[in-house]
Design an enzyme around this catalytic site. Structure first.
Site, PDB file in Angstrom:
ATOM      1  N   LEU A 134      76.480 -34.721 -29.405  1.00 23.77           N
ATOM      2  CA  LEU A 134      75.665 -33.504 -29.503  1.00 23.77           C
ATOM      3  C   LEU A 134      76.430 -32.250 -29.054  1.00 23.77           C
ATOM      4  O   LEU A 134      75.956 -31.134 -29.235  1.00 23.77           O
ATOM      5  CB  LEU A 134      74.382 -33.656 -28.675  1.00 23.77           C
ATOM      6  CG  LEU A 134      73.339 -34.599 -29.273  1.00 23.77           C
ATOM      7  CD1 LEU A 134      72.339 -35.039 -28.217  1.00 23.77           C
ATOM      8  CD2 LEU A 134      72.633 -33.937 -30.446  1.00 23.77           C
ATOM      9  N   TYR A 184      76.713 -34.977 -23.527  1.00 22.34           N
ATOM     10  CA  TYR A 184      78.064 -35.386 -23.151  1.00 22.34           C
ATOM     11  C   TYR A 184      78.835 -36.036 -24.287  1.00 22.34           C
ATOM     12  O   TYR A 184      79.987 -36.412 -24.120  1.00 22.34           O
ATOM     13  CB  TYR A 184      77.993 -36.387 -21.978  1.00 22.34           C
ATOM     14  CG  TYR A 184      77.061 -37.543 -22.265  1.00 22.34           C
ATOM     15  CD1 TYR A 184      77.498 -38.642 -22.993  1.00 22.34           C
ATOM     16  CD2 TYR A 184      75.736 -37.501 -21.847  1.00 22.34           C
ATOM     17  CE1 TYR A 184      76.624 -39.683 -23.289  1.00 22.34           C
ATOM     18  CE2 TYR A 184      74.873 -38.536 -22.124  1.00 22.34           C
ATOM     19  CZ  TYR A 184      75.333 -39.629 -22.851  1.00 22.34           C
ATOM     20  OH  TYR A 184      74.468 -40.655 -23.143  1.00 22.34           O
ATOM     21  N   GLY A 185      78.212 -36.173 -25.471  1.00 22.12           N
ATOM     22  CA  GLY A 185      78.863 -36.896 -26.562  1.00 22.12           C
ATOM     23  C   GLY A 185      78.734 -36.193 -27.894  1.00 22.12           C
ATOM     24  O   GLY A 185      79.150 -35.047 -28.051  1.00 22.12           O
ATOM     25  N   GLU A 206      68.174 -40.407 -30.335  1.00 22.64           N
ATOM     26  CA  GLU A 206      68.677 -41.260 -29.256  1.00 22.64           C
ATOM     27  C   GLU A 206      67.889 -42.557 -29.078  1.00 22.64           C
ATOM     28  O   GLU A 206      68.220 -43.366 -28.213  1.00 22.64           O
ATOM     29  CB  GLU A 206      68.703 -40.475 -27.934  1.00 22.64           C
ATOM     30  CG  GLU A 206      69.537 -39.209 -27.968  1.00 22.64           C
ATOM     31  CD  GLU A 206      71.039 -39.450 -28.111  1.00 22.64           C
ATOM     32  OE1 GLU A 206      71.462 -40.611 -28.275  1.00 22.64           O
ATOM     33  OE2 GLU A 206      71.787 -38.463 -28.063  1.00 22.64           O
TER      34      GLU A 206
END
Length: 134
Positions: free
Chosen positions: A10, A7-8, A77
């Protein structure tokens, strides 16, 4: 193999997308449930907070990744010390017949009251990065 919802940073067009080079793109979609997606105003880094029911049905992309790529994503992450991985239902909206798929999602279990009170976004795009880094 694992299905991962991103969602970001990546997502396609963002600075960490290279981690997903060679992975199968399964489509775009959104979380079935609402979660707060916040963006740090100093770094433009997005965070998904594990506070089900607040925020939006966040939009993102789904990839099928190898165990090797999953291990690289875990390192990126900070799993499990920073982000956790949760199995969450995702609606794949890019298919003619939308359907639900359970995917791994990197999510913060531990966050401050200040973070939960930040503005919640439905999607993360380049405008977040440009506001801070232009």
């Amino acid at each position: 193999m694992a299905d991962v919802f991103v969602y970001g940073s990546l997502k396609k067009g963002h600075w960490n997308h290279e981690y997903l080079a060679g992975c199968d793109y399964l489509g775009s979609g959104n979380l079935v449930d609402k979660y707060p997606l916040v963006v740090d105003q100093k770094s433009a880094i997005p965070f998904l907070l594990n506070c089900k029911g607040k925020g939006h049905k966040v939009e993102g992309e789904i990839y099928r990744v190898s165990e090797e790529t999953l291990a690289a994503l875990d390192r990126l992450e900070g799993y499990p010390s920073w982000y956790n991985r949760r199995q969450l239902p995702i609606v794949i909206t890019s298919d003619p017949q939308p359907h639900t798929l359970t995917c791994l999602v990197y999510i913060l279990d531990h966050y401050s009251d200040n973070e939960i009170e930040m503005r919640h976004y439905k999607t993360y795009d380049e405008s977040h990065w440009k506001k801070i880094h232009s």
